[in-house]
Design a protein around this motif. Structure first.
Motif, PDB file in Angstrom:
ATOM      1  N   THR A 225       1.233   8.597 -11.022  1.00 60.23           N
ATOM      2  CA  THR A 225       1.164   9.526  -9.898  1.00 60.23           C
ATOM      3  C   THR A 225       1.620   8.850  -8.614  1.00 60.23           C
ATOM      4  OG1 THR A 225      -1.120   8.932  -9.349  1.00 60.23           O
ATOM      5  CG2 THR A 225      -0.802  10.734 -10.933  1.00 60.23           C
ATOM      6  N   VAL A 226       2.064   9.674  -7.653  1.00 55.11           N
ATOM      7  CA  VAL A 226       2.354   9.220  -6.299  1.00 55.11           C
ATOM      8  C   VAL A 226       1.642  10.195  -5.368  1.00 55.11           C
ATOM      9  CG1 VAL A 226       4.116   8.728  -4.572  1.00 55.11           C
ATOM     10  CG2 VAL A 226       4.613   8.350  -7.002  1.00 55.11           C
ATOM     11  N   SER A 227       0.714   9.672  -4.580  1.00 54.25           N
ATOM     12  CA  SER A 227      -0.090  10.544  -3.718  1.00 54.25           C
ATOM     13  C   SER A 227       0.401  10.494  -2.278  1.00 54.25           C
ATOM     14  CB  SER A 227      -1.565  10.134  -3.780  1.00 54.25           C
ATOM     15  OG  SER A 227      -1.740   8.815  -3.290  1.00 54.25           O
ATOM     16  N   PHE A 228       0.151  11.592  -1.574  1.00 52.13           N
ATOM     17  CA  PHE A 228       0.399  11.618  -0.137  1.00 52.13           C
ATOM     18  C   PHE A 228      -0.793  12.292   0.535  1.00 52.13           C
ATOM     19  CE2 PHE A 228       2.429  15.348  -2.056  1.00 52.13           C
ATOM     20  CZ  PHE A 228       1.961  16.399  -1.278  1.00 52.13           C
ATOM     21  N   GLY A 229      -0.985  11.977   1.799  1.00 53.36           N
ATOM     22  CA  GLY A 229      -2.121  12.544   2.515  1.00 53.36           C
ATOM     23  C   GLY A 229      -2.333  11.864   3.848  1.00 53.36           C
ATOM     24  N   LYS A 230      -3.400  12.252   4.518  1.00 54.05           N
ATOM     25  CA  LYS A 230      -3.678  11.699   5.841  1.00 54.05           C
ATOM     26  C   LYS A 230      -4.234  10.279   5.746  1.00 54.05           C
ATOM     27  CE  LYS A 230      -4.452  16.282   7.812  1.00 54.05           C
ATOM     28  NZ  LYS A 230      -5.437  17.231   8.370  1.00 54.05           N
ATOM     29  N   THR A 231      -5.027  10.010   4.712  1.00 55.29           N
ATOM     30  CA  THR A 231      -5.582   8.666   4.509  1.00 55.29           C
ATOM     31  C   THR A 231      -5.703   8.413   3.013  1.00 55.29           C
ATOM     32  OG1 THR A 231      -7.847   9.527   4.590  1.00 55.29           O
ATOM     33  CG2 THR A 231      -6.924   8.691   6.663  1.00 55.29           C
ATOM     34  N   SER A 232      -5.909   7.188   2.646  1.00 53.77           N
ATOM     35  CA  SER A 232      -6.193   6.810   1.248  1.00 53.77           C
ATOM     36  C   SER A 232      -5.190   7.384   0.268  1.00 53.77           C
ATOM     37  CB  SER A 232      -7.612   7.254   0.854  1.00 53.77           C
ATOM     38  OG  SER A 232      -8.571   6.715   1.734  1.00 53.77           O
ATOM     39  N   ALA A 233      -3.910   7.230   0.577  1.00 55.57           N
ATOM     40  CA  ALA A 233      -2.857   7.732  -0.303  1.00 55.57           C
ATOM     41  C   ALA A 233      -1.716   6.730  -0.347  1.00 55.57           C
ATOM     42  CB  ALA A 233      -2.360   9.096   0.186  1.00 55.57           C
ATOM     43  N   ASP A 234      -0.832   6.891  -1.318  1.00 53.49           N
ATOM     44  CA  ASP A 234       0.333   6.005  -1.413  1.00 53.49           C
ATOM     45  C   ASP A 234       1.278   6.194  -0.228  1.00 53.49           C
ATOM     46  OD1 ASP A 234      -0.450   4.995  -3.990  1.00 53.49           O
ATOM     47  OD2 ASP A 234       0.238   6.885  -4.867  1.00 53.49           O
ATOM     48  N   PHE A 235       1.321   7.416   0.278  1.00 53.71           N
ATOM     49  CA  PHE A 235       2.196   7.733   1.410  1.00 53.71           C
ATOM     50  C   PHE A 235       1.371   8.534   2.407  1.00 53.71           C
ATOM     51  CE2 PHE A 235       5.354  10.266   3.681  1.00 53.71           C
ATOM     52  CZ  PHE A 235       6.331   9.319   3.959  1.00 53.71           C
ATOM     53  N   THR A 236       1.242   8.011   3.630  1.00 55.63           N
ATOM     54  CA  THR A 236       0.335   8.641   4.588  1.00 55.63           C
ATOM     55  C   THR A 236       1.060   9.123   5.837  1.00 55.63           C
ATOM     56  OG1 THR A 236      -0.190   6.519   5.637  1.00 55.63           O
ATOM     57  CG2 THR A 236      -1.630   7.239   3.831  1.00 55.63           C
ATOM     58  N   GLY A 237       0.402  10.045   6.515  1.00 61.05           N
ATOM     59  CA  GLY A 237       0.925  10.569   7.762  1.00 61.05           C
ATOM     60  C   GLY A 237      -0.112  11.448   8.419  1.00 61.05           C
TER      61      GLY A 237
END
Length: 429
Positions: A225-237
């Motif tokens: 998996t590749v996660s994204f999100g505001k915090t605690s993810a592989d890709f943040t923003g």
């Protein structure tokens, strides 16, 4: 005729058409059938217009050396698409979700096109006919395919995965949409999760919003998996407030980049995050990701900002369900000051949950100050009996009202299901 033989015909005539009114010289015509039409009847006409061959599944229309009789035309179209997809051997990204899948598809495709030759779903061709047609537009120059998958009944995403055989996938979110066809929210979850199940069996890659608990649960212990999100993810923003448009700060491996967009609505943050995350995964230059997203303009009545005669109009009437309606209202209230006007049309395909869901939306609406609220459709009319909101049986009645009582100043959110045709209101604002 075997699938290999059919594929040889396709290689010689790589233009597949299912609408006899849109025949192009040298195409393959697939005579599809539906409840109210029978394409077999138009096979002869298609050939006269220049089609190279016509696929039919009724013996009486197999009356030429250029008509090819198969057991089931739709199934043949789907089998051809899968055969072609496997011949190409390119990565296919599948996208589904209750809300945002079309915007996410377009953002992802725009970003990936900065580096690759990308073929992607056009318009809303995301069903059992549209998916194979999308696959058959891909050719040897295509490097990545992006395929949108819609569903309004159980098991449909699994069926579309069997045709597109995606290697990568993303579920934008799971909400209360098409309840009439699904029956319950749990059935919606199971159907959308069929994309995850396909990818797990195949060992594919899942992209997901780590801020969405439902998606986390569906992924379980799957590791590719590749996660994204505001915090605690592989890709943040994180979103950056800049009404009326959505801006964001995204953290790439070599540093943060600010993205300016022409998107309205806080709910679009997860859509642009998905596009940037997937672009980063495919090693698209962050500055090109920034440029691609900045230049993307929404269309087709999806989160469009229209400036007109002193009004700021958010046109978001391509579709609506309880989840997207709630998100649109909250985003509208946070981004625009009074005077605010709200135009809402009935949310369709909710079955026996329709009245309850419309009442819930009105309860949410009452929590915020609006200059006026206009409701269009019989379900909203019934739900609003005890309120002071303006109600109209259809969009024509609303247009007649605005012709006599124009809105001259402020911001307007227009949100409703496509079948209500709220876009007609624009000429009267």
């Amino acid at each position: 005729m075997t699938i290999d033989q059919i594929y040889k015909l396709f290689e010689a005539h790589p233009n597949v058409i299912t609408n006899s009114r849109k025949i192009e010289k040298g195409c393959l015509f697939f005579a599809l059938k539906g409840e109210n039409f029978n394409g077999n009847k138009f096979a002869h006409d298609a050939l006269n217009k220049g089609a190279a061959f016509a696929f039919v599944d009724e013996q009486e229309y197999h009356n030429s050396e250029k008509t090819i009789l198969v057991e089931n035309v739709l199934q043949t179209l789907q089998e051809l698409a899968l055969f072609h997809r496997r011949k190409l051997g390119i990565p296919i990204l599948g996208i589904t979700g209750s809300n945002g899948k079309t915007t996410t598809k377009e953002l992802i495709s725009t970003v990936l096109s900065e580096k690759y030759q990308v073929a992607f779903t056009q318009g809303n061709l995301n069903n059992h006919i549209g998916v194979p047609l999308t696959l058959l537009t891909m050719n040897k120059s295509t490097e990545i395919g992006v395929v949108e998958m819609g569903a309004n009944h159980p098991f449909e995403i699994g069926e579309l995965c069997a045709i597109a055989d995606p290697d990568l996938g993303i579920i934008t979110n799971i909400g209360r949409a098409h309840l009439e066809g699904f029956g319950s929210f749990e059935t919606i979850k199971k159907t959308k999760a069929e994309l995850y199940e396909h990818l797990k069996r195949k060992g594919g890659t899942i992209f997901y919003n780590n801020d969405n608990i439902i998606l986390q649960e569906l992924i379980g212990d799957y590791s590719r998996t590749v996660s994204f999100g505001k915090t605690s993810a592989d890709f943040t923003g994180e979103p950056v407030s800049s009404p009326p448009y959505l801006h964001a700060k995204l953290n790439f491996p070599k540093g943060a980049i600010y993205l300016n967009t022409q998107l309205t609505g806080h709910y679009n943050f997860e859509n642009l995050m998905a596009a940037a995350c997937i672009g980063n995964y495919f090693q698209v230059d962050p500055l090109k990701i920034q440029s691609a997203i900045k230049n993307y303009r929404p269309k087709n009545n999806r989160s469009q900002l229209i400036e007109k005669s002193g009004l700021q109009i958010i046109m978001d009437a391509y579709n609506a369900n309880p989840t997207s309606m709630q998100a649109s209202i909250e985003s509208f209230v946070s981004a625009f000051q009074q005077p605010r006007f709200l135009i809402m049309g009935d949310m369709l395909e909710l079955g026996d949950q329709a009245l309850k869901e419309h009442i819930s939306i009105l309860e949410q609406t009452k929590k915020h100050p609006f200059e006026a609220v206009f409701l269009v459709g019989p379900v909203f009319k019934e739900a609003a009996q005890s309120s002071s909101y303006y109600t109209f049986p259809d969009v024509s009645a609303l247009c007649n009202y605005f012709a006599q009582n124009p809105v001259k100043k402020g911001s307007v959110l227009i949100k409703g299901s496509r079948g209500i045709h709220l876009e007609k209101v624009l000429d009267f604002l």
